[in-house]
Design a protein around this motif. Sequence first.
Motif, PDB file in Angstrom:
ATOM      1  N   CYS A  45       0.799  -1.233   0.000  1.00 37.05           N
ATOM      2  CA  CYS A  45       0.000   0.000   0.000  1.00 37.05           C
ATOM      3  C   CYS A  45       0.828   1.278   0.000  1.00 37.05           C
ATOM      4  O   CYS A  45       0.357   2.319  -0.437  1.00 37.05           O
ATOM      5  N   GLY A  46       2.057   1.235   0.507  1.00 35.68           N
ATOM      6  CA  GLY A  46       2.918   2.417   0.499  1.00 35.68           C
ATOM      7  C   GLY A  46       2.699   3.387   1.644  1.00 35.68           C
ATOM      8  O   GLY A  46       3.375   4.400   1.723  1.00 35.68           O
ATOM      9  N   ALA A  47       1.780   3.099   2.573  1.00 36.64           N
ATOM     10  CA  ALA A  47       1.522   4.023   3.680  1.00 36.64           C
ATOM     11  C   ALA A  47       2.741   4.190   4.577  1.00 36.64           C
ATOM     12  O   ALA A  47       2.886   5.198   5.262  1.00 36.64           O
ATOM     13  N   CYS A  48       3.646   3.229   4.555  1.00 37.01           N
ATOM     14  CA  CYS A  48       4.833   3.249   5.416  1.00 37.01           C
ATOM     15  C   CYS A  48       6.063   3.808   4.719  1.00 37.01           C
ATOM     16  O   CYS A  48       7.172   3.751   5.268  1.00 37.01           O
ATOM     17  N   THR A  49       5.920   4.358   3.522  1.00 35.90           N
ATOM     18  CA  THR A  49       7.073   4.811   2.747  1.00 35.90           C
ATOM     19  C   THR A  49       7.864   5.883   3.483  1.00 35.90           C
ATOM     20  O   THR A  49       7.312   6.863   3.973  1.00 35.90           O
ATOM     21  N   VAL A  50       9.166   5.658   3.563  1.00 32.86           N
ATOM     22  CA  VAL A  50      10.122   6.642   4.076  1.00 32.86           C
ATOM     23  C   VAL A  50      11.242   6.752   3.047  1.00 32.86           C
ATOM     24  O   VAL A  50      11.280   5.989   2.072  1.00 32.86           O
ATOM     25  N   ILE A  51      12.139   7.683   3.263  1.00 33.01           N
ATOM     26  CA  ILE A  51      13.266   7.875   2.345  1.00 33.01           C
ATOM     27  C   ILE A  51      14.532   7.435   3.068  1.00 33.01           C
ATOM     28  O   ILE A  51      14.845   7.938   4.147  1.00 33.01           O
ATOM     29  N   VAL A  52      15.252   6.477   2.491  1.00 34.89           N
ATOM     30  CA  VAL A  52      16.501   5.972   3.059  1.00 34.89           C
ATOM     31  C   VAL A  52      17.615   6.250   2.057  1.00 34.89           C
ATOM     32  O   VAL A  52      17.570   5.758   0.931  1.00 34.89           O
ATOM     33  N   ASN A  53      18.554   7.076   2.473  1.00 31.63           N
ATOM     34  CA  ASN A  53      19.670   7.457   1.593  1.00 31.63           C
ATOM     35  C   ASN A  53      19.164   7.943   0.232  1.00 31.63           C
ATOM     36  O   ASN A  53      19.722   7.609  -0.806  1.00 31.63           O
TER      37      ASN A  53
END
Length: 170
Positions: A45-53
């Motif tokens: 679903c992408g609700a947990c998307t964060v940006i890593v590097n």
Amino acid sequence: MQSTTLTVNGTEHRLEADERTTLLDALRNHLGLTGSKKGCDHGQCGACTVIVNGRRVNSCLTLACMHDGDAITTIEGLGEPGNLSKLQAAFVAHDGFQCGYCTPGQICSATAMLDEAKAGWPSFVSDSLEDKGDLSDKEISERMSGNICRCAAYPNIIDAIREVAEGELA
């Protein structure tokens, strides 16, 4: 227990957690950063998307211990009340949310997606592998396809992203 150092929104955090702890659970339950949501807990679903590097990551699918020393940006690190990021402000202006549950993941994903587009990364619907092209509605929809909005605010999300893209990619 695994000792892991996570650099989240520019602040270093030492975490003592079971090595099976997902990055999402570490952010929410250990660091108190509840902006990233647990939607499906299966990466769909992408609700947990964060940006890593600098890259979009479904934080429910990766373990916190795998990100020792990585630079992690959550929705809390992109802006705050009174000092919103361009995308956060555009989501508000274009009513790019309804219930708001998916919004943090949508905004983190869109932030990284705009950087990908700036770098010239093609998508599945890009006309060419060499040309940067523009971010048409079709292109934005394809690049954001990993983020689901159950309220169907997609037209407003696309409008918000396009507004920021036109200012940044022009």
